[in-house]
Design a protein around this motif. Structure first.
Motif, PDB file in Angstrom:
ATOM      1  N   ALA A  66      40.570  47.400  40.362  1.00 27.99           N
ATOM      2  CA  ALA A  66      41.304  46.615  41.353  1.00 27.99           C
ATOM      3  C   ALA A  66      40.582  45.331  41.744  1.00 27.99           C
ATOM      4  O   ALA A  66      41.226  44.321  42.045  1.00 27.99           O
ATOM      5  N   VAL A  69      41.687  42.576  39.703  1.00 25.30           N
ATOM      6  CA  VAL A  69      43.073  42.179  39.994  1.00 25.30           C
ATOM      7  C   VAL A  69      43.137  41.362  41.289  1.00 25.30           C
ATOM      8  O   VAL A  69      43.956  40.450  41.414  1.00 25.30           O
ATOM      9  N   ASN A  73      45.152  37.941  41.200  1.00 28.22           N
ATOM     10  CA  ASN A  73      46.261  37.640  42.108  1.00 28.22           C
ATOM     11  C   ASN A  73      46.215  36.204  42.610  1.00 28.22           C
ATOM     12  O   ASN A  73      47.245  35.629  42.944  1.00 28.22           O
ATOM     13  N   HIS A  81      55.296  40.135  43.506  1.00 27.19           N
ATOM     14  CA  HIS A  81      54.026  40.568  44.095  1.00 27.19           C
ATOM     15  C   HIS A  81      54.295  41.564  45.209  1.00 27.19           C
ATOM     16  O   HIS A  81      55.404  41.647  45.729  1.00 27.19           O
ATOM     17  N   TYR A  82      53.242  42.308  45.548  1.00 23.55           N
ATOM     18  CA  TYR A  82      53.372  43.226  46.672  1.00 23.55           C
ATOM     19  C   TYR A  82      53.515  42.415  47.945  1.00 23.55           C
ATOM     20  O   TYR A  82      52.794  41.434  48.144  1.00 23.55           O
ATOM     21  N   ASP A 145      50.870  50.935  31.423  1.00 24.28           N
ATOM     22  CA  ASP A 145      51.539  50.277  32.551  1.00 24.28           C
ATOM     23  C   ASP A 145      52.922  49.770  32.161  1.00 24.28           C
ATOM     24  O   ASP A 145      53.805  49.657  33.004  1.00 24.28           O
ATOM     25  N   ILE A 174      54.309  49.333  39.742  1.00 24.50           N
ATOM     26  CA  ILE A 174      52.913  49.162  39.338  1.00 24.50           C
ATOM     27  C   ILE A 174      52.730  48.196  38.167  1.00 24.50           C
ATOM     28  O   ILE A 174      51.603  47.871  37.830  1.00 24.50           O
ATOM     29  N   TYR A 178      51.661  44.049  39.721  1.00 24.38           N
ATOM     30  CA  TYR A 178      50.210  44.313  39.664  1.00 24.38           C
ATOM     31  C   TYR A 178      49.583  43.609  38.455  1.00 24.38           C
ATOM     32  O   TYR A 178      50.126  42.632  37.938  1.00 24.38           O
ATOM     33  N   VAL A 435      47.609  53.877  42.078  1.00 22.60           N
ATOM     34  CA  VAL A 435      48.441  52.707  42.350  1.00 22.60           C
ATOM     35  C   VAL A 435      49.740  53.205  42.971  1.00 22.60           C
ATOM     36  O   VAL A 435      50.015  54.404  42.944  1.00 22.60           O
ATOM     37  N   ARG A 518      47.768  44.737  51.228  1.00 22.24           N
ATOM     38  CA  ARG A 518      48.780  45.720  50.877  1.00 22.24           C
ATOM     39  C   ARG A 518      48.710  46.841  51.925  1.00 22.24           C
ATOM     40  O   ARG A 518      47.732  46.904  52.684  1.00 22.24           O
TER      41      ARG A 518
END
Lengths: 533, 313
Positions: A66, A69, A73, A81-82, A145, A174, A178, A435, A518
């Motif tokens: 993570a 990531v 991001n 995106h989240y 994924d 996910i 992600y 995730v 998040r």
């Protein structure tokens, strides 16, 4: 920006101290020399945050972990995106629209004018096709994924259709929002790699609001504004991400003013609540990690389900969490954390267990006076919980030996490819990351994962069937029921005693930022805002 | 002298090869697989096998170690399988931080420890000598990590004078400010250690015939102490400092963790945890070489200071 006097209560702050020291040492100190600028980078709109590890992979097609990531991001764009906040959900990012045309077709339309840096032009549907398909073509470790991705059809410069071989709901949770959903420049990647494969730590260009301007390994990652970015302007001019492995060191660094955002350990939570830090806000978020006691169902001592059930019922989860997490972590009801589809309201075995019932199971198995051993990672929370577990199992007549292992050794215990150690594994305290889709958790406990990541060697045809079917179910309540049943099956096997999802509390300086994370507390740096004066 | 240097060089190569080979055997004797760590939980057995092949892990162990040394002679320490960067680039990138820390620690410890030791010897059994003795033993006895944590809390958190973490890098003063606390923590035990060694050596030397002779000739006490006594009394300290490099490298590990500094210590700890063999091997190669160099330099300094040693070379 930050008044050190207010935090230390002393009249001589660090800047003054250093300046005085510099002056006396060099004899040339005068106010206004570049010294202050050099030392105190935090004077501008600089976000200084802690990461628990240094970056080691910036190719989203081959991402790991993570913390990589978190940086991706900021420097790349993706369709979705989240959404920051406390509820799981997604928002459009590079996409103007994304729609599920039918169970196996997803059409997206990119926003116009999203530019790749370094002259690689505008982001197109062809770039999206390349980015998604290369993950499958190059047999990336994260190919899962994209599940059953078949190909991406390009309809025009901005429009494409993701074509799946079979329905795959986790794509929305996910994949697209992600790591694997990031879009890279086809032209740039083909220029720096032989065949569009892994470009590792050398991104050829960027497409997010920030660019990677400096990386000093094990020291700092510096992101600065992308001059070619024409989307919503991010709050900070620069983001400095400092890798600090030890959470206590991170807390000290925060108290010293070296960083302004960090997660804190659960062991510190009580103290931080009792003695709030000045200019600091504390937010507690539920983590997605799941921690459990697993049992090797193929081990001769644990083959009898009654023995496993005896262990399950002898475990008092709140007691374990009290010693392991200082009472700051909630009891888990399964693998799937609150807020996610498939979270169970309660486990089948009550948190406190039942010693009498445990003794009965043990007697049924004829295993009184049993000796078992447990493998744990060399972190204090696990070793402490193992010691408590030793005491708990001792109450029903099971002697427990504890085997503490370093990460390199621990993470291969149950792998058949790594020798015969899996045969000796009995009990284990396991902790997996997660995730926000239940598929990610359950997929490691299927029969074909036995000896790979399914170290309990649990195998249920019903479980496998549900796991395969649930990824295609779009009806959330129906899907949730399937995951409830899967966790019931796991628990009924006696091989699992779910403990906790831990927690993800973080602190930040209110006068500097309004963070955006998040629901599980993972930072979304590009949405962090500067606190208005 | 040249023969001596050539002999030391050969010995150094042998020591480095032996140390690296021993470590190589040790890290392969304990369980763990870098491929599993690199690829994560979703890796397939085929992908893991690919990484094994890429890293040469399928080769017999003797062949792996031979290949490593052959590559090293070509200036290639391998590639980090995580970041795909050359190991030499990673190790040499971290090395300056560790060397700076060690040299800073030992420099300040020497600058404080030698005068303290000298003064104690000259004022033997005085109140100050006893006080210095207590302070020295305390400095040796208190674990460095305890000192580090308290220094951090006092000077970084409470007083806010110095940064708590990192190595700086934005100019000289920034780097210096980030160096003070770690160097203090690593070096403080050495202050006491050096003071005790210098005191003991000085007492011995001050009782020797040539010093008594110098006094009989009426030479100034300052000259006797610094010119004739200290140059001999310092020899054991130089030797200890040379060997002490290994201890300082270990101390640097905790300092780099507690102060979140980059450096070889932090690098190797993480590499061992993740079974990142190329990094482990490269780091051990460099640290062993550093140790051998420092002991050789200590011997040469001894030779320069003492004609008796020089004649024996």
């Amino acid at each position: 920006m930050k008044d050190m006097k207010s935090t230390t209560g002393l009249s001589l702050d660090r800047r003054q101290f250093l300046k005085a020291g510099a002056a006396s040492a060099a004899g040339v100190m005068a106010y206004g020399l570049p010294l202050s600028q050099a030392i105190w980078a935090a004077q501008g709109k600089v976000l200084r945050a802690r990461s628990y590890a240094d970056i080691n992979k910036l190719d989203p097609g081959f991402y790991q972990n993570a913390y990589n990531v978190d940086v991706m991001n900021c420097i790349y764009s993706k369709l979705l995106h989240y959404q920051p906040g406390t509820q799981w959900g997604t928002e459009l990012q590079a996409a103007e629209s994304v729609e599920q045309v039918d169970p196996t077709h997803i059409r997206f339309r990119l926003k116009k004018g999203i530019m790749f840096t370094d002259g690689y032009g505008e982001m197109t549907a062809e770039d999206a096709k390349f980015s998604f398909e290369r993950i499958i073509e190059h047999n990336s470790p994260i190919a899962g994924d994209w599940g059953p991705l078949d190909h991406v059809e390009v309809e025009d410069d901005y429009t494409g259709v993701i074509v799946l071989k079979s329905p795959f709901v986790p794509l929305w949770n996910i994949t697209l929002p992600y790591g694997a959903g990031h879009i890279v420049s086809k032209k740039a990647v083909l220029e720096v790699t032989e065949n569009g494969g892994d470009f590792g730590m050398k991104p050829p260009c960027f497409s997010g609001p920030y660019v990677l301007s400096d990386w000093r390994p094990n020291q700092v990652v510096i992101l600065t504004r992308n001059p070619e970015w024409n989307g919503p302007k991010p709050g900070f001019d620069e983001i400095h991400i400092l890798p600090i492995g030890d959470p206590k060191t991170a807390e000290t660094a925060y108290r010293a003013g070296d960083i302004d955002f960090t997660h804190v350990s659960l062991s510190s939570l009580e103290q931080i609540k009792a003695e709030p830090l000045p200019d600091t806000a504390l937010e507690e978020r539920p983590s997605l990690y799941y921690v459990y006691v697993g049992m090797n169902t193929d081990h001769p001592k644990l083959k009898d389900i009654n023995v496993r059930r005896a262990v399950q019922w002898a475990i008092n989860v709140p007691q374990l969490l009290e010693v392991g997490y200082f009472g700051q972590a909630d009891v888990a009801t399964g693998m799937i954390a609150p807020g996610l589809v498939g979270h169970r309201d309660q486990a089948l075995v009550p948190p406190e267990g039942d010693l009498e019932k445990a003794r009965q199971y043990l007697a049924e198995a004829g295993a009184e006076g049993l000796t078992l051993h447990i493998d744990v990672l060399n972190e204090s929370k696990f070793t402490t919980m193992a010691e408590m577990l030793q005491a708990q199992l001792g109450q029903v007549g099971i002697t427990l030996e504890i085997d503490v292992q370093d990460p390199g050794s621990f993470w291969t215990i149950g792998m058949e490819s790594e020798g015969q150690r899996w045969k000796d594994m009995q009990l284990i305290i396991q902790r997996f990351s997660m995730v926000p889709d239940p598929y990610y958790a359950t997929t490691f406990f299927t029969c074909d994962q036995v000896g790979e990541w399914n170290w309990e060697r649990f195998c249920s045809k019903r479980f496998d069937k549900l796991n395969a079917e649930a990824v295609a179910i779009t009806d959330e309540s129906k899907r949730a029921k399937m995951y409830h049943e899967m966790q019931d099956i796991m628990e009924n096997s006696g091989a699992y005693r779910f403990l906790t999802h831990e927690g993800a509390p973080y602190i930040y300086r209110e006068s500097i930022m309004t963070p955006a994370t998040r629901p599980d507390g993972r930072p979304l740096y590009r949405f962090y805002d500067v606190t208005s004066a | 002298m040249w023969f001596y240097l050539a002999r030391r060089l050969l010995l150094a190569v042998a020591i480095v090869m032996l140390a690296v080979t021993l470590l190589f055997v040790m890290i392969h004797a304990v369980p763990g697989d870098p491929a599993a760590v690199i690829l994560g939980p979703r890796a397939t057995p085929e992908q893991i096998a690919q990484i094994h092949e890429k890293m040469g892990l399928d080769d017999p162990l003797p062949l792996q170690i031979v290949n490593f040394f052959v590559d090293v002679t070509r200036g290639d320490m391998g590639t980090d399988v995580f970041t795909q960067r050359p190991v030499s680039q990673i190790v040499l990138g971290q090395m300056p931080y560790t060397i700076t820390l060690i040299l800073s620690a030992i420099t300040w410890a020497t600058l404080v420890g030698i005068p303290l030791g000298c003064y104690s010897a000259i004022r033997r059994n005085s109140l100050i000598d006893k006080f210095v003795g207590v302070i020295s033993v305390s400095a040796i006895a208190i674990p460095s990590f305890v000192m580090a944590i308290y220094a951090l809390l006092i000077f970084a958190v409470w007083l806010g004078w110095l940064p708590a973490i990192g190595a700086g890098g934005d100019g000289f003063w920034d780097t210096l400010s980030h160096l003070i606390l770690p160097a203090f923590a690593v070096g403080v035990g050495w202050v006491g250690y050096i003071a005790r060694i210098v005191r003991a050596s000085m007492l011995e030397v001050l009782g020797e015939t040539h010093i008594r002779m110098a006094r009989a000739f009426g030479l100034p006490e300052r000259r006797i102490v610094f010119r004739y006594a200290l140059t001999l009394a310092i020899l054991p300290t130089v030797t200890v400092l040379g060997v002490g490099m290994a201890h300082l490298l270990s101390a640097a590990v905790f300092a780099e963790v507690v102060f979140a500094r980059p450096g070889l210590g932090a690098l190797i700890v993480h590499a061992v945890d993740t079974r990142n063999y190329p990094i482990v091997m490269g780091t051990v190669l460099v640290t062993t070489a550093l140790f051998v160099i420092s002991t050789t330099v200590a011997d040469l300094i001894n030779a320069a200071l003492d004609p008796r040693v020089r004649e024996g070379l």
